[in-house]
Design an enzyme around this catalytic site. Structure first.
Site, PDB file in Angstrom:
ATOM      1  N   HIS A 117       0.847  -1.199   0.000  1.00  0.00           N
ATOM      2  CA  HIS A 117       0.000   0.000   0.000  1.00  0.00           C
ATOM      3  C   HIS A 117       0.875   1.239   0.000  1.00  0.00           C
ATOM      4  O   HIS A 117       0.669   2.161  -0.774  1.00  0.00           O
ATOM      5  CB  HIS A 117      -0.914  -0.001   1.227  1.00  0.00           C
ATOM      6  CG  HIS A 117      -1.838   1.167   1.286  1.00  0.00           C
ATOM      7  ND1 HIS A 117      -2.887   1.240   2.169  1.00  0.00           N
ATOM      8  CD2 HIS A 117      -1.887   2.329   0.598  1.00  0.00           C
ATOM      9  CE1 HIS A 117      -3.533   2.383   2.011  1.00  0.00           C
ATOM     10  NE2 HIS A 117      -2.941   3.072   1.062  1.00  0.00           N
ATOM     11  N   GLU A 170       1.960   8.311  -4.145  1.00  0.00           N
ATOM     12  CA  GLU A 170       2.812   7.845  -3.051  1.00  0.00           C
ATOM     13  C   GLU A 170       4.146   8.590  -3.034  1.00  0.00           C
ATOM     14  O   GLU A 170       4.671   8.907  -1.960  1.00  0.00           O
ATOM     15  CB  GLU A 170       3.043   6.332  -3.172  1.00  0.00           C
ATOM     16  CG  GLU A 170       1.805   5.494  -2.915  1.00  0.00           C
ATOM     17  CD  GLU A 170       1.262   5.658  -1.496  1.00  0.00           C
ATOM     18  OE1 GLU A 170       2.072   5.700  -0.549  1.00  0.00           O
ATOM     19  OE2 GLU A 170       0.035   5.746  -1.345  1.00  0.00           O
ATOM     20  N   HIS A 174       4.471  10.895   0.175  1.00  0.00           N
ATOM     21  CA  HIS A 174       5.319  10.229   1.169  1.00  0.00           C
ATOM     22  C   HIS A 174       6.784  10.139   0.757  1.00  0.00           C
ATOM     23  O   HIS A 174       7.687  10.310   1.582  1.00  0.00           O
ATOM     24  CB  HIS A 174       4.777   8.826   1.447  1.00  0.00           C
ATOM     25  CG  HIS A 174       3.348   8.809   1.870  1.00  0.00           C
ATOM     26  ND1 HIS A 174       2.911   9.344   3.060  1.00  0.00           N
ATOM     27  CD2 HIS A 174       2.230   8.321   1.241  1.00  0.00           C
ATOM     28  CE1 HIS A 174       1.601   9.192   3.171  1.00  0.00           C
ATOM     29  NE2 HIS A 174       1.171   8.579   2.074  1.00  0.00           N
TER      30      HIS A 174
END
Length: 330
Positions: A117, A170, A174
């Site tokens: 994920h 992502e 992040h």
């Protein structure tokens, strides 16, 4: 279970959405769903985290913007640990199907296959940070040499998504924070590390060694014990609770790493609605119900039931409604 509200204004805030039921015909489950959704905002409920160990009913939330990573630290981009999260795609797909019965999923061909994920930097006791470089760009061509492996281990299982949306998200949210480390300071390094950890930490094998397979029901303590034996560190275990069926589904397993990229305990890290629960032999970090079975599904469960018996609230039943409100706010 009794729930106390510390302020009269909070009671009125809760009563307000319920009062609209007077003019509507709603199912009991729809009312329960509304109350559960409101719980997220009732931050003054005493001991709520110590008495309820399940996530909210399947409700509208962005899968890719995991709620426990959504908030940053007010311009402070410092972080302590990396949270490496693997998801069970069947449960994720069930979530989407409950939100939209026509939602399409792209599930892995392998039956016991966990997918990545995300890889999320986080500061102990805080959420985030995120979007640490707001001028950063994403270049899919930088991932050409690992694209096949990304599609295998870190796929976007959202059938509605197009192209490289998940990887772009992502990285910008992040990866730009993880880039503080030289080992993760570009797209290729960041995603390659996620693949390396996915290959090195095979959750299916860890669970299999304890006799935990898809289609089985297990306690969260049994799942935790199997993972602890395989990892040697304390992970965080997450479930998705469906109040319509009263079933908790295994959803995600999160493993923590320090800045030297060594596995470490996830103790002290915020994980959304997960809490630390002591039991004889250890401490499990989870939002799963500690005393009820957790289902590990092999297939996406049946779609939400359409026919429901409805609660009617004509004016003559106002007294019963008030009794319900009084019980809920005691």
């Amino acid at each position: 279970m009794q729930i106390r509200f510390c302020e009269i204004s909070t009671i009125l805030w809760v009563i307000s959405p319920i009062a609209t039921v007077l003019s509507l015909s709603l199912t009991s489950d729809e009312i329960s769903s509304e109350l559960i959704r409101n719980e997220d905002n009732l931050k003054r409920i005493e001991d709520i985290k110590h008495n309820i160990f399940f996530s909210d009913e399947l409700s509208s939330s962005e899968y890719h913007d995991d709620l426990d990573m959504e908030m940053g630290i007010d311009g402070n981009y410092e972080w302590d640990l990396l949270i490496f999260t693997q998801q069970w795609p069947v449960t994720t797909c069930y979530h989407w199907r409950e939100e939209d019965k026509n939602h399409a999923c792209k599930l892995p061909a392998d039956k016991e296959f966990w997918t990545v994920h995300g890889l999320w930097p986080t500061k102990k006791g805080h959420f985030g940070p995120s979007f640490c470089n707001k001028t950063a760009k994403f270049d899919i061509h930088l991932l050409d040499e690992i694209k096949d492996r990304l599609n295998h281990f870190w796929p976007d299982i959202d059938g509605e998504s197009k192209g490289d949306w998940l990887w772009k998200h992502e990285w910008l949210k992040h990866g730009t924070c993880a880039a503080e480390l030289e080992e993760l300071d570009n797209e290729l390094k960041y995603f390659s590390q996620g693949i390396t950890w996915r290959e090195g930490f095979e959750l299916s094998k860890m669970l299999d060694s304890a006799g935990i397979h898809p289609d089985s029901n297990n306690t969260v303590v049994a799942i935790h014990t199997a993972l602890l034996n395989g990892l040697g560190k304390n992970p965080s275990i997450h479930c998705l609770y469906d109040s319509k069926t009263d079933i908790s589904y295994l959803e995600e397993i999160r493993i923590c790493f320090d800045k030297e990229l060594n596995a470490t305990d996830c103790d002290g890290v915020k994980h959304g609605d997960a809490v630390s629960i002591d039991y004889p032999g250890g401490t499990v970090i989870t939002n799963c119900h500690i005393s009820k079975p957790v289902h590990y599904p092999s297939l996406v469960p049946n779609k939400r039931r359409q026919a429901e018996k409805k609660w009617k609230f004509p004016i003559v039943n106002l007294y019963k409604l008030l009794q319900f409100i009084m019980w809920f706010t005691l």
